[in-house]
Design a protein around this motif. Sequence first.
Motif, PDB file in Angstrom:
ATOM      1  N   ARG A 308      27.061  38.111   6.667  1.00 28.53           N
ATOM      2  CA  ARG A 308      27.034  39.472   6.093  1.00 28.53           C
ATOM      3  C   ARG A 308      25.817  39.663   5.199  1.00 28.53           C
ATOM      4  O   ARG A 308      25.143  40.703   5.243  1.00 28.53           O
ATOM      5  CB  ARG A 308      28.316  39.701   5.307  1.00 28.53           C
ATOM      6  CG  ARG A 308      28.567  41.140   4.866  1.00 28.53           C
ATOM      7  CD  ARG A 308      30.006  41.269   4.379  1.00 28.53           C
ATOM      8  NE  ARG A 308      30.342  42.645   4.035  1.00 28.53           N
ATOM      9  CZ  ARG A 308      30.453  43.096   2.799  1.00 28.53           C
ATOM     10  NH1 ARG A 308      30.236  42.268   1.765  1.00 28.53           N
ATOM     11  NH2 ARG A 308      30.770  44.357   2.559  1.00 28.53           N
ATOM     12  N   SER A 309      25.502  38.642   4.415  1.00 27.92           N
ATOM     13  CA  SER A 309      24.342  38.718   3.531  1.00 27.92           C
ATOM     14  C   SER A 309      23.047  38.844   4.333  1.00 27.92           C
ATOM     15  O   SER A 309      22.132  39.605   3.960  1.00 27.92           O
ATOM     16  CB  SER A 309      24.296  37.481   2.633  1.00 27.92           C
ATOM     17  OG  SER A 309      23.137  37.478   1.827  1.00 27.92           O
ATOM     18  N   TYR A 311      22.763  40.176   7.296  1.00 28.16           N
ATOM     19  CA  TYR A 311      22.689  41.538   7.837  1.00 28.16           C
ATOM     20  C   TYR A 311      22.197  42.519   6.772  1.00 28.16           C
ATOM     21  O   TYR A 311      21.491  43.488   7.097  1.00 28.16           O
ATOM     22  CB  TYR A 311      24.039  41.974   8.397  1.00 28.16           C
ATOM     23  CG  TYR A 311      24.237  41.575   9.833  1.00 28.16           C
ATOM     24  CD1 TYR A 311      23.392  42.044  10.834  1.00 28.16           C
ATOM     25  CD2 TYR A 311      25.268  40.705  10.204  1.00 28.16           C
ATOM     26  CE1 TYR A 311      23.562  41.665  12.161  1.00 28.16           C
ATOM     27  CE2 TYR A 311      25.439  40.323  11.532  1.00 28.16           C
ATOM     28  CZ  TYR A 311      24.583  40.806  12.497  1.00 28.16           C
ATOM     29  OH  TYR A 311      24.747  40.439  13.810  1.00 28.16           O
ATOM     30  N   ASP A 312      22.561  42.287   5.517  1.00 23.35           N
ATOM     31  CA  ASP A 312      22.028  43.130   4.445  1.00 23.35           C
ATOM     32  C   ASP A 312      20.506  42.997   4.365  1.00 23.35           C
ATOM     33  O   ASP A 312      19.779  43.993   4.211  1.00 23.35           O
ATOM     34  CB  ASP A 312      22.647  42.736   3.104  1.00 23.35           C
ATOM     35  CG  ASP A 312      24.094  43.197   2.960  1.00 23.35           C
ATOM     36  OD1 ASP A 312      24.464  44.193   3.618  1.00 23.35           O
ATOM     37  OD2 ASP A 312      24.847  42.563   2.202  1.00 23.35           O
ATOM     38  N   ARG A 313      20.027  41.759   4.487  1.00 17.99           N
ATOM     39  CA  ARG A 313      18.577  41.547   4.452  1.00 17.99           C
ATOM     40  C   ARG A 313      17.901  42.183   5.671  1.00 17.99           C
ATOM     41  O   ARG A 313      16.814  42.763   5.561  1.00 17.99           O
ATOM     42  CB  ARG A 313      18.277  40.052   4.410  1.00 17.99           C
ATOM     43  CG  ARG A 313      18.650  39.388   3.090  1.00 17.99           C
ATOM     44  CD  ARG A 313      18.453  37.888   3.139  1.00 17.99           C
ATOM     45  NE  ARG A 313      17.065  37.525   3.434  1.00 17.99           N
ATOM     46  CZ  ARG A 313      16.674  36.273   3.635  1.00 17.99           C
ATOM     47  NH1 ARG A 313      17.567  35.280   3.593  1.00 17.99           N
ATOM     48  NH2 ARG A 313      15.405  36.013   3.896  1.00 17.99           N
ATOM     49  N   HIS A 315      18.953  44.768   7.334  1.00  9.92           N
ATOM     50  CA  HIS A 315      18.952  46.225   7.176  1.00  9.92           C
ATOM     51  C   HIS A 315      17.859  46.673   6.224  1.00  9.92           C
ATOM     52  O   HIS A 315      17.278  47.753   6.397  1.00  9.92           O
ATOM     53  CB  HIS A 315      20.319  46.708   6.684  1.00  9.92           C
ATOM     54  CG  HIS A 315      20.445  48.196   6.655  1.00  9.92           C
ATOM     55  ND1 HIS A 315      20.347  48.933   5.485  1.00  9.92           N
ATOM     56  CD2 HIS A 315      20.616  49.102   7.655  1.00  9.92           C
ATOM     57  CE1 HIS A 315      20.475  50.222   5.772  1.00  9.92           C
ATOM     58  NE2 HIS A 315      20.633  50.349   7.063  1.00  9.92           N
ATOM     59  N   ALA A 316      17.552  45.857   5.230  1.00  9.06           N
ATOM     60  CA  ALA A 316      16.459  46.193   4.314  1.00  9.06           C
ATOM     61  C   ALA A 316      15.121  46.195   5.050  1.00  9.06           C
ATOM     62  O   ALA A 316      14.230  47.001   4.738  1.00  9.06           O
ATOM     63  CB  ALA A 316      16.424  45.207   3.156  1.00  9.06           C
ATOM     64  N   LEU A 324      23.999  47.911  10.745  1.00 10.13           N
ATOM     65  CA  LEU A 324      25.195  48.076   9.915  1.00 10.13           C
ATOM     66  C   LEU A 324      26.469  47.905  10.736  1.00 10.13           C
ATOM     67  O   LEU A 324      27.477  47.395  10.238  1.00 10.13           O
ATOM     68  CB  LEU A 324      25.183  49.451   9.249  1.00 10.13           C
ATOM     69  CG  LEU A 324      24.057  49.686   8.234  1.00 10.13           C
ATOM     70  CD1 LEU A 324      24.119  51.107   7.688  1.00 10.13           C
ATOM     71  CD2 LEU A 324      24.149  48.672   7.093  1.00 10.13           C
ATOM     72  N   ARG A 327      26.977  44.311  11.035  1.00 11.41           N
ATOM     73  CA  ARG A 327      27.416  43.811   9.729  1.00 11.41           C
ATOM     74  C   ARG A 327      28.920  43.975   9.554  1.00 11.41           C
ATOM     75  O   ARG A 327      29.586  43.144   8.919  1.00 11.41           O
ATOM     76  CB  ARG A 327      26.669  44.548   8.636  1.00 11.41           C
ATOM     77  CG  ARG A 327      27.050  44.171   7.200  1.00 11.41           C
ATOM     78  CD  ARG A 327      26.281  45.061   6.230  1.00 11.41           C
ATOM     79  NE  ARG A 327      26.520  44.722   4.837  1.00 11.41           N
ATOM     80  CZ  ARG A 327      27.487  45.263   4.098  1.00 11.41           C
ATOM     81  NH1 ARG A 327      28.328  46.141   4.656  1.00 11.41           N
ATOM     82  NH2 ARG A 327      27.628  44.938   2.832  1.00 11.41           N
ATOM     83  N   THR A 331      31.947  41.723   7.917  1.00 13.21           N
ATOM     84  CA  THR A 331      32.804  42.247   6.852  1.00 13.21           C
ATOM     85  C   THR A 331      34.278  42.011   7.178  1.00 13.21           C
ATOM     86  O   THR A 331      35.081  41.669   6.303  1.00 13.21           O
ATOM     87  CB  THR A 331      32.556  43.751   6.661  1.00 13.21           C
ATOM     88  OG1 THR A 331      31.194  43.958   6.255  1.00 13.21           O
ATOM     89  CG2 THR A 331      33.483  44.333   5.594  1.00 13.21           C
ATOM     90  N   GLU A 343      33.462  50.838   6.933  1.00 13.72           N
ATOM     91  CA  GLU A 343      32.026  50.767   7.220  1.00 13.72           C
ATOM     92  C   GLU A 343      31.712  51.377   8.581  1.00 13.72           C
ATOM     93  O   GLU A 343      30.711  52.097   8.735  1.00 13.72           O
ATOM     94  CB  GLU A 343      31.554  49.316   7.175  1.00 13.72           C
ATOM     95  CG  GLU A 343      31.582  48.688   5.795  1.00 13.72           C
ATOM     96  CD  GLU A 343      31.121  47.236   5.799  1.00 13.72           C
ATOM     97  OE1 GLU A 343      31.120  46.616   4.721  1.00 13.72           O
ATOM     98  OE2 GLU A 343      30.749  46.721   6.876  1.00 13.72           O
TER      99      GLU A 343
END
Length: 403
Positions: A308-309, A311-313, A315-316, A324, A327, A331, A343
């Motif tokens: 998940r972390s 996927y956050d990176r 997406h950035a 998302l 991701r 989640t 989500e």
Amino acid sequence: MSDVVDVGEVVDRVWRADAAGMLGALSRRLGDFDLAEEALSDALAEALKRWPQDGVPDSPSGWLVTTGWRKALDRLRRDAVGRDKVARLAVEPAPEPGVDDRLAMIFACCHPDLAEPARVALTLYAAGGLTTAEIAAAFLVPLPTMAQRLSRAKRQLRERGIRFEVPQPHEYADRLPAVLAVVYLVFNEGYLSSGRSAQRRELAREGVELARQLAALLPREPEVAALAALLELHQARAAARFDSWGRIVLLEDQDRRLWDEAAIERAALRLRSAVRQGRPGPYQVQAGIAALHALAVSYEATNWADVRSLYDRLHALDPSPVVLLSRSVATRFAVGPAEALDEVEALGDRLSGYHLWHAARADLLAALGRRAEALTAAERALELATNPAERELMSRRVGELRL
């Protein structure tokens, strides 16, 4: 000279391995892809006639380029327009294919000025060494259609004055994304449907090979190495992705004993080396996610919080709603299905026409005991899916929800 007797096999192997370098060497010097291709074709025909009697040269690709160079000069001499050009070229030595020639050909084929279908077809043809018939079969289009696509792509190279040269390092940021996107697309075209057609399995392998070649040619580009690692990690699971009937097997149901553990370890080492260069990029993050899945002893034991972390990176770096959506799977296991559904629902205005959005909703609704809603979502996913293997999977899901 060597004593290899199967000349046809040798010619085929040399073409597949060195097509980009040979065509690149001639195209750069002649300034004309079509002429380079015709001359090299003449050289291949000459090899098939002479090598059975004379033996295969120690450097087959060098022999073919030298012979192709002479054939090109002969063609120019017969062409009134080319006579001025041949006077200049005739005093130059025949080119010797090298690393820069291969890179130049790949970058030319993947030039951002060309439409995506043209880039893919031309890359497979000129850089991958596939025949027009093989490319047509891989993309499930008629041979005349693919021939026209290749002809159009070559014409665009000429009309737009695209040069066969390696970009300067400061230009990589602008040019590399198009090259990597083409290689990734080549792989994906074969990977998803690899259980349905041998030609498409070959296409996936061609994508892996192209990525490896680029990684070898550009060792200081971490995103290139990361793409190679990503494709290798996916390919390492290929034996478990489809059952004996050609049906998709989801990651959570795959028999991990069928995975190629040695290939996974090699890909992980490649990825770690890329990350150590300290220049992060989206392919490194995607490969990191694939590595977490590949190195986990089971689906349940996957480090979903880390997935998940990442996927956050990702997406950035690549703010896409599809990222998302992916991701949300993490989640579900890292936090819970209710939070994951929230989500997914938040993406409805952007992904309501995407079959995997409906498929994700169906899985989460079913996990929460909302079977009627899950069935409606699964039926919509089936309506929108176009890939035969995915449609079969969604049909099974709909059948299960109707029980």
